[in-house]
Scaffold this motif. Structure first.
Motif, PDB file in Angstrom:
ATOM      1  N   VAL A 116       0.834  -1.209   0.241  1.00 14.13           N
ATOM      2  CA  VAL A 116      -0.004   0.084   0.136  1.00 14.13           C
ATOM      3  C   VAL A 116       0.843   1.208  -0.169  1.00 14.13           C
ATOM      4  CG1 VAL A 116      -1.963  -1.203   1.160  1.00 14.13           C
ATOM      5  CG2 VAL A 116      -0.207   0.059   2.556  1.00 14.13           C
ATOM      6  N   PHE A 117       0.329   2.436  -0.398  1.00 15.26           N
ATOM      7  CA  PHE A 117       1.166   3.424  -0.545  1.00 15.26           C
ATOM      8  C   PHE A 117       0.416   4.762   0.025  1.00 15.26           C
ATOM      9  CE2 PHE A 117       2.049   0.803  -4.203  1.00 15.26           C
ATOM     10  CZ  PHE A 117       3.259   0.632  -4.172  1.00 15.26           C
ATOM     11  N   LEU A 118       0.964   5.256   0.882  1.00 12.36           N
ATOM     12  CA  LEU A 118       0.192   6.458   1.858  1.00 12.36           C
ATOM     13  C   LEU A 118       1.094   7.701   1.688  1.00 12.36           C
ATOM     14  CD1 LEU A 118      -0.816   4.181   4.867  1.00 12.36           C
ATOM     15  CD2 LEU A 118      -2.121   4.417   2.652  1.00 12.36           C
ATOM     16  N   GLU A 119       0.221   8.729   1.271  1.00 16.25           N
ATOM     17  CA  GLU A 119       1.302  10.033   1.353  1.00 16.25           C
ATOM     18  C   GLU A 119       0.381  11.416   1.437  1.00 16.25           C
ATOM     19  OE1 GLU A 119       3.497  10.995  -1.831  1.00 16.25           O
ATOM     20  OE2 GLU A 119       1.966  10.287  -3.668  1.00 16.25           O
ATOM     21  N   ARG A 120       0.886  12.323   1.929  1.00 15.36           N
ATOM     22  CA  ARG A 120       0.442  13.760   2.004  1.00 15.36           C
ATOM     23  C   ARG A 120      -0.831  13.989   2.597  1.00 15.36           C
ATOM     24  NH1 ARG A 120      -0.025  16.375  -2.959  1.00 15.36           N
ATOM     25  NH2 ARG A 120       0.504  18.519  -1.689  1.00 15.36           N
ATOM     26  N   PHE A 121      -1.256  13.389   3.837  1.00 17.59           N
ATOM     27  CA  PHE A 121      -2.501  13.558   4.441  1.00 17.59           C
ATOM     28  C   PHE A 121      -1.947  13.448   6.002  1.00 17.59           C
ATOM     29  CE2 PHE A 121      -2.449   9.110   3.445  1.00 17.59           C
ATOM     30  CZ  PHE A 121      -2.660   8.332   4.787  1.00 17.59           C
ATOM     31  N   GLN A 122      -3.139  13.990   6.845  1.00 12.29           N
ATOM     32  CA  GLN A 122      -3.055  14.118   8.343  1.00 12.29           C
ATOM     33  C   GLN A 122      -3.890  13.300   8.758  1.00 12.29           C
ATOM     34  OE1 GLN A 122      -2.169  17.979   9.814  1.00 12.29           O
ATOM     35  NE2 GLN A 122      -3.139  17.608  11.756  1.00 12.29           N
ATOM     36  N   ILE A 123      -3.422  12.446   9.952  1.00 10.58           N
ATOM     37  CA  ILE A 123      -4.616  11.688  10.924  1.00 10.58           C
ATOM     38  C   ILE A 123      -4.478  12.489  12.263  1.00 10.58           C
ATOM     39  CG2 ILE A 123      -5.030   9.349  11.818  1.00 10.58           C
ATOM     40  CD1 ILE A 123      -3.445   8.066   9.698  1.00 10.58           C
TER      41      ILE A 123
END
Length: 351
Positions: A116-123
């Motif tokens: 999986v590829f995750l980028e450029r967001f906020q949790i």
């Protein structure tokens, strides 16, 4: 040396954004009927979008907005989730020009053997005590099941109890993320079904806040590279190496070769603790390299804790070219009895 390492890391982490060019794109608001106003519960709509996107290994674009979720979003196949930036820690409760997810439970539960590829967001969790986990990364199940080749970068996670939990993972690239205000642990690497861990990288990240146990809890995973990270604050240790499981013949096959370099640690009681897991008296750790780091801990810089194996349960350790500030010679490098065999220590600066 630090500039060279950063350049190498930059090459290693190229390519997440390029996933969009070869896959279907799903925009949360425009294509998936997600509200994204921070008030409506977007869980079901985002989950449906994920289900559609992962059929083809697609890309989800989280447009600027506030996305409220109330249960863990499930990912079971390859997918890319891209935001349009994060707001940082000063923007609660309103995000400006950022893609912000506001969960009230665990946020993202990955159970996939493919990347999986995750980028450029906020949790972003609301301030206060909780038991939530931000990202859980795991294989799809089974004895030898583990997630492989995932990339997480430019993600900001704040106020989770455990910000990132890497359960069974091989060749993870975790780069340029910010984990802040995590309650217990900022990041856990615990590769139960894959103790070899497969040459993962944790590089160029910022760990900040006061987790009660550790910023980085390293339980298993061979050849892990911890490079050019900033560890700031903490209630116990910046890096805590606590090997487990202890079964197998030899125990912890593949747990060895961690390379820790270029990191800056300050404001923690202990910079790094290496401890034998209670109940794992036969466990051994091989080939630990700690080179070129800065330790600004208040109690001890590096603490190799005692074990039950006569002669030492940690074998072949190199500690060199590190800088220790404010601890004095006695507490900069502490080696307990029965902890280390074959240690090479040299050219460390103590101030």
């Amino acid at each position: 040396m630090t500039r060279i390492l950063i350049a190498i890391a930059a090459v290693l982490f190229l390519g997440v954004t390029d996933q969009a060019s070869a896959a279907s794109v799903f925009r949360l608001k425009a294509d998936c009927a997600v509200i994204g106003d921070g008030v409506a519960d977007d869980t079901a709509a985002i989950q449906a979008c994920i289900a559609n996107a992962q059929v083809s290994g697609g890309v989800i674009i989280a447009e600027i907005g506030d996305y409220k979720t109330t249960s863990c979003l499930s990912v079971t196949k390859t997918i890319t989730i891209q935001g349009q930036g994060y707001a940082g820690h000063r923007q609660y409760p309103a995000a400006i020009n950022a893609s912000v997810f506001r969960p009230t439970a665990n946020f993202l539960c990955v159970a996939s053997n493919t990347p999986v590829f995750l980028e450029r967001f906020q949790i972003h969790y609301a301030p206060g005590v909780n038991t939530a986990k931000g990202i859980i990364l795991d294989g799809s199940g089974g004895t030898l099941s583990y997630n492989t080749d995932s990339i997480i970068r430019d993600v900001f996670i704040i106020n989770a109890n455990q910000c990132v939990v890497s359960v069974n993972v091989s060749r993870l690239r975790f780069d340029n993320n910010t984990l802040e205000g995590c309650g217990q642990v900022s990041m856990i690497t615990a590769h139960v079904a894959n103790p070899d861990g497969g040459d993962s990288f944790i590089a160029n990240n910022t760990f900040s806040g006061q987790p009660t146990f550790a910023h980085l809890l390293y339980i298993s995973g061979g050849a892990l590279r911890i490079i050019n990270n900033k560890f700031n604050g903490g209630g116990n240790a910046a890096i805590y190496i606590l090997p487990d499981p202890c079964s197998g013949n030899p125990p912890l096959a593949g747990f060895g070769g961690p390379f820790i370099t270029g990191n800056s640690i300050e404001g923690t009681p202990y910079g790094m603790i290496v401890q034998q897991q209670p109940g794992c008296e036969n466990a051994r750790l091989d080939l630990l390299h700690v080179v070129g780091n800065e330790f600004g801990a208040t109690l001890k810089g590096i603490w190799f804790r005692d074990g039950s194996i006569s002669g030492g349960w940690i074998r072949t350790v190199t500690v060199g070219l590190n800088t220790f500030i404010g601890m004095g010679a006695t507490n900069s490098i502490v080696i307990d009895p029965n902890s280390v065999t074959n240690t090479q220590i040299g050219l460390n600066a103590i101030h």
